[in-house]
Design an enzyme around this catalytic site. Sequence first.
Site, mmCIF file in Angstrom:
data_model
loop_
_atom_site.group_PDB
_atom_site.id
_atom_site.type_symbol
_atom_site.label_atom_id
_atom_site.label_comp_id
_atom_site.label_asym_id
_atom_site.label_seq_id
_atom_site.Cartn_x
_atom_site.Cartn_y
_atom_site.Cartn_z
ATOM 1 N N LYS A 151 -30.988 19.625 23.301
ATOM 2 C CA LYS A 151 -32.273 18.939 23.453
ATOM 3 C C LYS A 151 -32.484 18.434 24.886
ATOM 4 O O LYS A 151 -31.541 18.372 25.686
ATOM 5 C CB LYS A 151 -32.342 17.786 22.442
ATOM 6 C CG LYS A 151 -32.323 18.270 20.980
ATOM 7 C CD LYS A 151 -32.515 17.097 20.014
ATOM 8 C CE LYS A 151 -32.524 17.575 18.569
ATOM 9 N NZ LYS A 151 -32.790 16.440 17.615
ATOM 10 N N ASN B 65 -30.676 12.727 20.585
ATOM 11 C CA ASN B 65 -29.360 12.953 19.986
ATOM 12 C C ASN B 65 -28.742 14.306 20.346
ATOM 13 O O ASN B 65 -27.960 14.865 19.574
ATOM 14 C CB ASN B 65 -29.400 12.701 18.473
ATOM 15 C CG ASN B 65 -30.327 13.630 17.743
ATOM 16 O OD1 ASN B 65 -30.968 14.492 18.356
ATOM 17 N ND2 ASN B 65 -30.407 13.480 16.438
ATOM 18 N N HIS C 263 -29.783 19.975 18.064
ATOM 19 C CA HIS C 263 -30.313 20.275 16.733
ATOM 20 C C HIS C 263 -29.336 21.186 16.015
ATOM 21 O O HIS C 263 -28.684 22.020 16.640
ATOM 22 C CB HIS C 263 -31.665 21.001 16.851
ATOM 23 C CG HIS C 263 -32.153 21.549 15.534
ATOM 24 N ND1 HIS C 263 -32.781 20.763 14.594
ATOM 25 C CD2 HIS C 263 -32.054 22.788 14.983
ATOM 26 C CE1 HIS C 263 -33.070 21.511 13.521
ATOM 27 N NE2 HIS C 263 -32.642 22.740 13.735
ATOM 28 N N TYR D 223 -40.971 21.130 13.740
ATOM 29 C CA TYR D 223 -40.645 19.917 12.989
ATOM 30 C C TYR D 223 -41.717 19.563 11.950
ATOM 31 O O TYR D 223 -41.808 18.408 11.530
ATOM 32 C CB TYR D 223 -40.427 18.749 13.950
ATOM 33 C CG TYR D 223 -39.093 18.811 14.680
ATOM 34 C CD1 TYR D 223 -37.893 18.581 14.000
ATOM 35 C CD2 TYR D 223 -39.016 19.107 16.035
ATOM 36 C CE1 TYR D 223 -36.667 18.633 14.647
ATOM 37 C CE2 TYR D 223 -37.794 19.163 16.702
ATOM 38 C CZ TYR D 223 -36.627 18.921 15.998
ATOM 39 O OH TYR D 223 -35.403 18.973 16.637
HETATM 40 N N1 UDP Z 1 -35.317 11.432 14.531
HETATM 41 C C1 UDP Z 1 -35.837 10.272 15.102
HETATM 42 N N2 UDP Z 1 -35.816 9.106 14.371
HETATM 43 C C2 UDP Z 1 -35.301 9.053 13.114
HETATM 44 C C3 UDP Z 1 -34.780 10.228 12.536
HETATM 45 C C4 UDP Z 1 -34.807 11.394 13.267
HETATM 46 O O1 UDP Z 1 -36.309 10.304 16.240
HETATM 47 O O2 UDP Z 1 -35.301 7.977 12.510
HETATM 48 C C5 UDP Z 1 -35.346 12.694 15.303
HETATM 49 C C6 UDP Z 1 -33.964 13.105 15.806
HETATM 50 O O3 UDP Z 1 -34.103 13.712 17.094
HETATM 51 C C7 UDP Z 1 -33.542 14.099 14.755
HETATM 52 C C8 UDP Z 1 -34.864 14.791 14.430
HETATM 53 O O4 UDP Z 1 -35.818 13.745 14.471
HETATM 54 O O5 UDP Z 1 -32.544 14.982 15.208
HETATM 55 C C9 UDP Z 1 -34.935 15.488 13.089
HETATM 56 O O6 UDP Z 1 -34.567 14.561 12.082
HETATM 57 P P1 UDP Z 1 -33.579 14.981 10.914
HETATM 58 O O7 UDP Z 1 -33.618 13.913 9.891
HETATM 59 O O8 UDP Z 1 -33.895 16.381 10.476
HETATM 60 O O9 UDP Z 1 -32.149 14.925 11.616
HETATM 61 P P2 UDP Z 1 -31.119 16.095 12.011
HETATM 62 O O10 UDP Z 1 -31.243 17.178 10.985
HETATM 63 O O11 UDP Z 1 -31.499 16.556 13.402
HETATM 64 O O12 UDP Z 1 -29.759 15.440 12.009
HETATM 65 MG MG MG Z 2 -32.879 18.169 10.287
#
Ligand code: UDP
Ligand code: MG
Length: 140
Positions: free
Chosen positions: A12, A115, A118, A52
Amino acid sequence: MAAGNITLTMIKPDAVRKNNIGPILGKINEAGFRIRAMKYTQLTKAQAEAFYAVHAERPFYADLVAFMTSGPIVAAILEKDNAVQEFRKLIGSTNPKDAAPGTIRQLFAEDVQNNAVHGSDSDENANIEADFHFAKTERF
Ligand code: UDP
Ligand code: MG
């Protein structure tokens, strides 16, 4: 049903800005993933919104789209037995505060949004996300 052997990752914008493409690819290599496709690109707003779309109703969606379009990313298709689950293990929890020691997010992420990487969450989404980023002619 047998677990699939591909997953889709993105390094990212936060990790790219911090010059962590190389170290993160090193961890991916050490963990035994093979790179089937790779590109360095910057998502448009429309692309980030589409990628997303499942999170469209979540309060963090607009900020997430702004973040994911804020700079270049590295997208890649990774191959390994049980790739989706193995890669989720390698990257750790969404929030780096909860990520296990030695995971990519524990090592390289800043916070729950920034974070670092992905990882696909299912075989079905791995295939959808791989097709989102790569044409057949870009996959090896
Ligand atoms: N994210 C965020 N705030 C939150 C949860 C998620 O900004 O409270 C962002 C973060 O970059 C995350 C992405 O949205 O990786 C997609 O969320 P998901 O729950 O799918 O997490 P992942 O599968 O990436 O662990
Ligand atoms: Mg996810």
